[in-house]
Enzyme design. Structure first.
Site, mmCIF file in Angstrom:
data_model
loop_
_atom_site.group_PDB
_atom_site.id
_atom_site.type_symbol
_atom_site.label_atom_id
_atom_site.label_comp_id
_atom_site.label_asym_id
_atom_site.label_seq_id
_atom_site.Cartn_x
_atom_site.Cartn_y
_atom_site.Cartn_z
ATOM 1 N N HIS A 25 -13.145 2.656 8.495
ATOM 2 C CA HIS A 25 -12.385 1.531 7.934
ATOM 3 C C HIS A 25 -12.944 1.136 6.564
ATOM 4 C CE1 HIS A 25 -9.432 -1.668 9.453
ATOM 5 N NE2 HIS A 25 -9.457 -1.730 8.140
ATOM 6 N N GLN A 26 -12.981 2.101 5.658
ATOM 7 C CA GLN A 26 -13.568 1.820 4.349
ATOM 8 C C GLN A 26 -12.547 1.890 3.218
ATOM 9 O OE1 GLN A 26 -16.196 5.637 4.100
ATOM 10 N NE2 GLN A 26 -15.709 5.154 1.979
ATOM 11 N N GLU B 289 -11.860 0.954 17.523
ATOM 12 C CA GLU B 289 -12.897 0.931 16.475
ATOM 13 C C GLU B 289 -13.832 -0.263 16.558
ATOM 14 O OE1 GLU B 289 -10.324 0.846 12.908
ATOM 15 O OE2 GLU B 289 -11.155 -1.134 12.491
ATOM 16 N N ILE C 185 0.835 -1.213 0.000
ATOM 17 C CA ILE C 185 0.000 0.000 0.000
ATOM 18 C C ILE C 185 0.868 1.262 0.000
ATOM 19 C CG2 ILE C 185 -1.737 1.299 1.307
ATOM 20 C CD1 ILE C 185 -2.753 -1.483 2.341
ATOM 21 N N ARG D 253 -3.664 1.025 10.849
ATOM 22 C CA ARG D 253 -4.331 0.473 12.025
ATOM 23 C C ARG D 253 -4.373 1.560 13.106
ATOM 24 N NH1 ARG D 253 -6.183 -2.691 9.199
ATOM 25 N NH2 ARG D 253 -6.071 -4.960 9.216
ATOM 26 N N ASP E 62 -8.886 6.547 8.935
ATOM 27 C CA ASP E 62 -9.851 5.528 8.496
ATOM 28 C C ASP E 62 -9.907 4.400 9.517
ATOM 29 O OD1 ASP E 62 -11.639 4.354 6.517
ATOM 30 O OD2 ASP E 62 -10.039 2.915 6.105
HETATM 31 P P1 NAI Z 1 2.777 -4.915 3.653
HETATM 32 O O1 NAI Z 1 3.087 -6.066 4.539
HETATM 33 O O2 NAI Z 1 2.861 -5.090 2.159
HETATM 34 O O3 NAI Z 1 3.749 -3.681 4.016
HETATM 35 C C1 NAI Z 1 4.023 -3.270 5.304
HETATM 36 C C2 NAI Z 1 5.346 -2.516 5.258
HETATM 37 O O4 NAI Z 1 5.587 -1.971 6.560
HETATM 38 C C3 NAI Z 1 6.542 -3.420 4.905
HETATM 39 O O5 NAI Z 1 7.314 -2.812 3.882
HETATM 40 C C4 NAI Z 1 7.314 -3.519 6.212
HETATM 41 O O6 NAI Z 1 8.730 -3.653 6.025
HETATM 42 C C5 NAI Z 1 6.964 -2.173 6.841
HETATM 43 N N1 NAI Z 1 7.230 -2.140 8.280
HETATM 44 C C6 NAI Z 1 7.152 -3.139 9.185
HETATM 45 N N2 NAI Z 1 7.518 -2.697 10.394
HETATM 46 C C7 NAI Z 1 7.836 -1.399 10.250
HETATM 47 C C8 NAI Z 1 8.293 -0.406 11.139
HETATM 48 N N3 NAI Z 1 8.538 -0.688 12.440
HETATM 49 N N4 NAI Z 1 8.511 0.838 10.667
HETATM 50 C C9 NAI Z 1 8.302 1.125 9.347
HETATM 51 N N5 NAI Z 1 7.865 0.215 8.456
HETATM 52 C C10 NAI Z 1 7.638 -1.025 8.908
HETATM 53 O O7 NAI Z 1 1.343 -4.399 4.082
HETATM 54 P P2 NAI Z 1 0.311 -3.565 3.221
HETATM 55 O O8 NAI Z 1 -0.506 -4.476 2.381
HETATM 56 O O9 NAI Z 1 1.004 -2.437 2.559
HETATM 57 O O10 NAI Z 1 -0.655 -3.018 4.378
HETATM 58 C C11 NAI Z 1 -0.188 -2.106 5.352
HETATM 59 C C12 NAI Z 1 -1.211 -2.026 6.454
HETATM 60 O O11 NAI Z 1 -2.395 -1.405 5.958
HETATM 61 C C13 NAI Z 1 -1.699 -3.402 6.959
HETATM 62 O O12 NAI Z 1 -0.860 -3.884 7.991
HETATM 63 C C14 NAI Z 1 -3.070 -3.114 7.454
HETATM 64 O O13 NAI Z 1 -2.978 -2.880 8.836
HETATM 65 C C15 NAI Z 1 -3.490 -1.829 6.748
HETATM 66 N N6 NAI Z 1 -4.649 -1.996 5.874
HETATM 67 C C16 NAI Z 1 -5.735 -1.163 6.044
HETATM 68 C C17 NAI Z 1 -6.841 -1.274 5.229
HETATM 69 C C18 NAI Z 1 -8.019 -0.363 5.355
HETATM 70 O O14 NAI Z 1 -9.081 -0.648 4.782
HETATM 71 N N7 NAI Z 1 -7.923 0.750 6.057
HETATM 72 C C19 NAI Z 1 -6.906 -2.329 4.207
HETATM 73 C C20 NAI Z 1 -5.701 -3.101 4.063
HETATM 74 C C21 NAI Z 1 -4.618 -2.958 4.896
#
Ligand code: NAI
Length: 331
Positions: free
Chosen positions: A294-295, A262, A155, A233, A257
């Site tokens: 959370h959308q 929540e 993301i 989150r 979001d």
């Molecule tokens: P991802 O696993 O592809 O990327 C997460 C990134 O964060 C990785 O590059 C990782 O190295 C990095 N990371 C881990 N620990 C870290 C730290 N201490 N400091 C800085 N970076 C760190 O995950 P993705 O798919 O990009 O999703 C990210 C987050 O978005 C998810 O964990 C989820 O909580 C949230 N999310 C929210 C949604 C929503 O509808 N609001 C929907 C989907 C995901």
């Protein structure tokens, strides 16, 4: 094979039922969240399918194991709500949907950013009351501003690309720098430098290292009047610290979001209820705060991908004993 769905909404039923016959599973839907009280609904189900606010603590997982559940399928990317040790102890596999549509979430982060800046939400209401004044709607050019991105996974990467397209200078912090992003102009910097940008967007997962990564100390490192966006989150933000910073003007705009508490609010119509959570009420009282429930994931494309990948995860495990999309740490 039976799959018990918890925290089910009408759109979940629509998208999963479209695929039901292709996979040949029996799908049973429950509106209630998964708790120790509702775990017995999973009787005779080999799999349970849960969402972001189902809290799968040790007691809940023990209860699922007692019902014979073999796999927990998260229909989301994050897995901070699952006690992975308890799952491992009970021999239950945990899978998720790692990248259903990173663009859906990144685009929504940009939507919040632009709404906060250009106040289209206020303009919409205003003109409907025949108030065509521009006073109070002043924004700024996003072009040429500095944007700080915390977490450049699927993301964060998509968000960086959009902001580069806006003509922003993009700085990023991640535990691992991303070479592809560096090649297109994103500069990886220490967290304190990234926090000094005009706009900050959080895209890292919630874990022990990132819980309350936005707190009194890190907020003090930010530029006065910063715009902070969180689509990741709620637990990444210390809400009390953010409220104080909004009151002092240190934070100039907040778009969230997600919210730490929540699960008591989001995905429900509480319009006739008295909300007991004073923090969210205080947040929503600021004119420069935008809260959505959370959308960010909520697009047709993402829901199709989520249902397809979730059922494929379960099918692969059921038929071949393999699991491509294990929640990390569980080997
Ligand atoms: P991802 O696993 O592809 O990327 C997460 C990134 O964060 C990785 O590059 C990782 O190295 C990095 N990371 C881990 N620990 C870290 C730290 N201490 N400091 C800085 N970076 C760190 O995950 P993705 O798919 O990009 O999703 C990210 C987050 O978005 C998810 O964990 C989820 O909580 C949230 N999310 C929210 C949604 C929503 O509808 N609001 C929907 C989907 C995901």
């Amino acid at each position: 094979m039976k799959i018990a769905f918890f925290s089910t909404q009408p759109y979940d039923i629509k998208f999963f039922n479209q695929l039901k016959d292709d996979f040949g599973f029996e799908l049973v839907y429950f509106e209630s969240a998964l708790t120790t009280q509702t775990a017995s609904l999973a009787a005779n189900a080999e799999a349970v399918c849960v969402f972001v606010n189902d809290k799968l603590n040790s007691d809940v997982i023990d209860a699922l194991a007692a019902e014979g559940v073999k796999i927990i399928a998260l229909r989301c990317a994050g897995f901070n709500n699952v006690d992975l040790d308890a799952a491992k102890r009970n021999g239950i596999q945990v899978c998720r949907v790692p990248a259903y549509s990173p663009e859906a979430v990144a685009e929504f982060a940009v939507a919040i950013l632009l709404t906060l800046n250009r106040k289209t939400n206020k303009a919409y209401n205003r003109v409907r009351e025949q108030n065509f004044s521009l006073n109070g709607l002043l924004g700024f050019d996003v072009h040429n501003k500095t944007v700080g991105v915390v977490g450049t996974g699927n993301i964060g990467k998509a968000f960086c690309k959009i902001m580069l397209g806006f003509g922003c200078k993009v700085f990023a912090f991640d535990v691992i720098a991303n070479k592809d992003l560096e090649a297109i102009g994103v500069e990886f910097k220490p967290l304190q430098d990234v926090l000094h940008c005009d706009i900050i967007s959080l895209h890292c997962p919630l874990n022990d290292q990132t819980k309350h990564i936005i707190n009194d100390t890190t907020i003090a490192m930010m530029k006065k009047g910063v715009m902070l966006i969180n689509t990741s989150r709620g637990g990444l933000i210390d809400t009390k610290a953010v409220i104080n910073a909004l009151k002092s003007g240190q934070i100039g705009y907040l778009g969230i979001d997600v919210y730490e508490q929540e699960e008591k609010l989001f995905f429900r119509d509480l319009s006739s209820n008295i909300i007991q959570d004073d923090q969210i009420q205080r947040l929503m009282s600021f004119p420069n705060v935008l809260v959505t429930s959370h959308q960010a994931f909520f697009t047709e494309d993402a829901l199709h991908q989520i249902s397809t990948t979730t059922l494929k995860n379960i099918k692969d495990f059921h038929e071949k004993g393999v699991l491509d999309n294990k929640a990390a740490f569980l080997v």
